[in-house]
Enzyme design. Structure first.
Site, PDB file in Angstrom:
ATOM      1  N   GLY A 189       9.214  -0.175  -2.182  1.00  0.00           N
ATOM      2  CA  GLY A 189       9.457   1.459  -2.103  1.00  0.00           C
ATOM      3  C   GLY A 189       8.139   1.898  -1.543  1.00  0.00           C
ATOM      4  N   GLU A 230      11.477   5.367 -11.150  1.00  0.00           N
ATOM      5  CA  GLU A 230      11.060   4.685 -12.232  1.00  0.00           C
ATOM      6  C   GLU A 230      10.942   5.583 -13.415  1.00  0.00           C
ATOM      7  OE1 GLU A 230      10.334   4.004  -9.106  1.00  0.00           O
ATOM      8  OE2 GLU A 230      10.806   1.822  -9.097  1.00  0.00           O
ATOM      9  N   ASP A 279      -1.042 -16.588  -6.456  1.00  0.00           N
ATOM     10  CA  ASP A 279       0.187 -15.805  -6.323  1.00  0.00           C
ATOM     11  C   ASP A 279       1.162 -16.346  -7.402  1.00  0.00           C
ATOM     12  OD1 ASP A 279       1.701 -13.647  -5.876  1.00  0.00           O
ATOM     13  OD2 ASP A 279       0.804 -13.581  -3.851  1.00  0.00           O
TER      14      ASP A 279
HETATM   15  C1  LIG Z   1       2.393  -8.819 -12.216  1.00  0.00           C
HETATM   16  C2  LIG Z   1       3.137  -8.541 -10.989  1.00  0.00           C
HETATM   17  C3  LIG Z   1       2.416  -8.300  -9.884  1.00  0.00           C
HETATM   18  C4  LIG Z   1       3.455  -7.822  -8.635  1.00  0.00           C
HETATM   19  N1  LIG Z   1       2.669  -7.661  -7.412  1.00  0.00           N
HETATM   20  C5  LIG Z   1       3.263  -7.274  -6.380  1.00  0.00           C
HETATM   21  C6  LIG Z   1       2.487  -6.857  -5.032  1.00  0.00           C
HETATM   22  O1  LIG Z   1       1.334  -7.298  -4.897  1.00  0.00           O
HETATM   23  N2  LIG Z   1       3.530  -6.531  -4.234  1.00  0.00           N
HETATM   24  C7  LIG Z   1       4.540  -6.370  -4.129  1.00  0.00           C
HETATM   25  O2  LIG Z   1       5.217  -6.029  -3.196  1.00  0.00           O
HETATM   26  N3  LIG Z   1       5.201  -6.655  -5.187  1.00  0.00           N
HETATM   27  C8  LIG Z   1       4.482  -7.117  -6.521  1.00  0.00           C
HETATM   28  N4  LIG Z   1       5.571  -7.385  -7.566  1.00  0.00           N
HETATM   29  C9  LIG Z   1       6.637  -7.015  -7.690  1.00  0.00           C
HETATM   30  C10 LIG Z   1       7.038  -5.421  -7.568  1.00  0.00           C
HETATM   31  O3  LIG Z   1       6.417  -4.869  -8.624  1.00  0.00           O
HETATM   32  C11 LIG Z   1       8.636  -5.236  -7.930  1.00  0.00           C
HETATM   33  O4  LIG Z   1       9.364  -5.944  -6.480  1.00  0.00           O
HETATM   34  C12 LIG Z   1       8.917  -3.878  -7.904  1.00  0.00           C
HETATM   35  O5  LIG Z   1      10.452  -3.926  -8.275  1.00  0.00           O
HETATM   36  C13 LIG Z   1       8.649  -3.206  -6.920  1.00  0.00           C
HETATM   37  O6  LIG Z   1       9.301  -1.966  -6.987  1.00  0.00           O
HETATM   38  P1  LIG Z   1       9.735  -1.002  -5.688  1.00  0.00           P
HETATM   39  O7  LIG Z   1      10.922  -1.492  -5.281  1.00  0.00           O
HETATM   40  O8  LIG Z   1       9.887   0.308  -6.593  1.00  0.00           O
HETATM   41  O9  LIG Z   1       8.642  -0.991  -4.668  1.00  0.00           O
HETATM   42  C14 LIG Z   1       4.552  -7.636  -8.744  1.00  0.00           C
HETATM   43  C15 LIG Z   1       5.165  -7.679  -9.804  1.00  0.00           C
HETATM   44  C16 LIG Z   1       4.628  -8.144 -11.152  1.00  0.00           C
HETATM   45  C17 LIG Z   1       5.439  -8.295 -12.414  1.00  0.00           C
END
Ligand SMILES: Cc1cc2nc3c(=O)[nH]c(=O)nc-3n(C[C@H](O)[C@H](O)[C@H](O)COP(=O)(O)O)c2cc1C
Length: 480
Positions: A189, A230, A279
């Site tokens: 997003g 969210e 990661d």
């Molecule tokens: C601990 C943790 C760390 C994360 N770090 C990242 C990150 O660095 N970059 C990323 O794109 N998604 C990361 N994610 C996954 C996103 O938070 C997840 O895909 C989320 O649904 C993204 O929301 P959005 O679709 O609103 O962008 C992480 C998830 C967790 C649980």
């Protein structure tokens, strides 16, 4: 119970003996996160609150979601039940149902969906005189990490065209005391909003929340469809309107219960090298170009707590969050792909890398139809391998899955590769960053309609009657 803020959640964990307060001094360089990691690996998984982190006055907490019990407490019930609620919400009423009672039910369910926005925090928070990230106990997690990383931030942005809000969790590498990397992957997003901002003169406002109530933290990870933000999802889960506050230097709102807020901006034209970082996959993600977050202002609650998390190997809390997401979203997947009986995004495959699905198969080619539907559904686009089996396989039993895989496929007919597809940014083996291929395995029973002309063998099953007689006899003989 909905936890109003992080402090209330920690009090709850403390009462349940699920929190350890650590007063001894702890080094944020590798030691702090490895303590969290070991606590999970040995199977205890209590939250650890580090009250004396070297170099910082601010306590740091981790393992907030590290067990199924904690996850259920945060969700206010079992994830499967939450999923059923979500499915019921979008269900079209049948003609035996009174429209009035359905309407009342919907009103009750949707009551929390619109957040309440107010102008300021009041006396609960204050602005720091100087932007200074170094005051926080931000750890370095793995030995080859490029530096210290904020690993549990709630990153809030707004689409400059539609006004749609987003809150995602994207790690942030500390570059200096006022600047961090912004690791929103291209499909997410925040990255979408930044792409819309490109070409505009103004940089894009971004607010980052470090520490909020656990349901908000969980919501930031949930793979919501575009168009559902969210904060609304959090309100839906909590059945209670969520309190937001208007930003001061950013045209954004963020949770009133925030521990720490970083207000700032991302210039969509600017990138810097980010990583390496240990990661979710168990490997170090390589260095790549990512945007940069510049902090204009920091606002803090009185006595803030800084939250962190560790990712890296199978036993970490991202597994618990991932499983909850799988259970919550299964009914919604079934709404769009009704033949899906169950889905298993396996933790050993870092969730979406290998997904096993069981289906009620009715017609030829249905397994492939399901695969393509899943590859087109939200973040399931990242599934690298999809295995489809019949609904008589318990897909949560690895032995049954391997049995079906080895006894129900003819590789030439049932295994296929789709070239030139989306890949997860964390897919290390793909030839290009974010671009690669998919593998589909159809392990369903084949019929004549699929060109199978031999007789498909029956599965061994004992007659019900014999089963019962033997069970009784076994008991009588003292065997079992
Ligand atoms: C601990 C943790 C760390 C994360 N770090 C990242 C990150 O660095 N970059 C990323 O794109 N998604 C990361 N994610 C996954 C996103 O938070 C997840 O895909 C989320 O649904 C993204 O929301 P959005 O679709 O609103 O962008 C992480 C998830 C967790 C649980």
């Amino acid at each position: 119970m909905v936890f109003e803020d992080l402090h209330e959640y920690l009090d709850f964990l403390g009462k349940n003996k699920d929190l350890v307060r650590i007063e001894d001094s702890v080094d944020p360089d590798l030691e702090l996160t490895y303590l969290l990691s070991e606590e999970e690996r040995v199977g205890k998984g209590r939250a650890l609150l580090f009250q004396n982190v070297e170099g910082s006055e601010i306590p740091c907490v981790g393992n907030l979601f590290s067990t199924g019990e904690k996850m259920n407490a945060v969700l206010g019930g079992d994830a499967i039940e939450v999923g059923r609620r979500m499915k019921n919400l979008v269900r079209v009423p049948d003609n035996t149902e009174s429209m009035i009672s359905r309407g009342m039910e919907m009103l009750k369910e949707l009551g929390g969906i619109r957040p309440k926005v107010s102008g300021s925090f009041g006396s609960s928070h204050h602005t720091l005189e100087k932007v200074d990230l170094d005051r926080y106990p931000i750890p370095r997690t793995w030995p080859m990490d490029a530096g210290r990383y904020i690993t549990m931030p709630l990153v809030i942005t707004r689409d400059p065209v539609t006004g749609q809000k987003n809150m995602g969790m994207y790690r942030m590498q500390v570059l200096d005391s006022e600047t961090t990397g912004m690791h929103w992957q291209i499909h997410k997003g925040g990255a979408g909003h930044a792409a819309e901002s490109r070409g505009r003169k103004e940089p894009m406002d971004v607010a980052v929340v470090l520490g909020s109530d656990p349901l908000s933290i969980f919501s930031s990870v949930a793979p919501l469809p575009d168009g559902i933000d969210e904060f609304s999802f959090r309100g839906l889960l909590a059945k209670k309107r969520f309190d937001l506050v208007r930003g001061d230097t950013v045209d954004l709102e963020y949770p009133k219960n925030s521990e720490i807020v970083l207000e700032g901006y991302v210039d969509p034209q600017e990138t810097r090298m980010e990583g390496p970082f240990g990661d979710h996959t168990g490997y170090y993600s390589l260095e790549e170009e990512f945007p940069v977050f510049h902090i204009r202002k920091i606002i803090e609650k009185k006595n803030p707590i800084y939250p962190t998390t560790i990712v890296g190997k199978l036993w970490h809390e991202d597994v618990v969050m991932g499983k909850a997401i799988e259970r919550i979203f299964l009914p919604l997947i079934q709404l769009q792909i009704p033949e899906v009986v169950d889905i298993n995004t396996m933790e050993e495959s870092v969730f979406h890398n290998m997904v096993v699905v069981s289906i009620k198969k009715r017609y030829p080619g249905q397994a492939k139809k399901v695969m393509f539907a899943l590859w087109g559904l939200g973040q399931l686009m990242f599934s690298k391998i999809i295995v489809v089996v019949d609904d008589n396989i318990d897909i949560h039993d690895r032995k049954q899955v391997i049995w079906a895989l080895s006894t129900r496929i003819d590789p030439q007919r049932d295994v296929f590769v789709v070239p030139g597809t989306v890949t997860d940014s964390l897919d290390h083996p793909s030839m290009l960053f974010n671009y690669g291929s998919k593998l589909g395995i159809d392990a369903t029973r084949k019929g004549e309609s699929e060109g199978y002309n031999r007789k498909w063998p029956d599965v061994l099953e004992m007659d019900d009657e014999v089963r019962k007689t033997v069970a009784d006899k076994g008991k009588k003989l003292g065997l079992w």
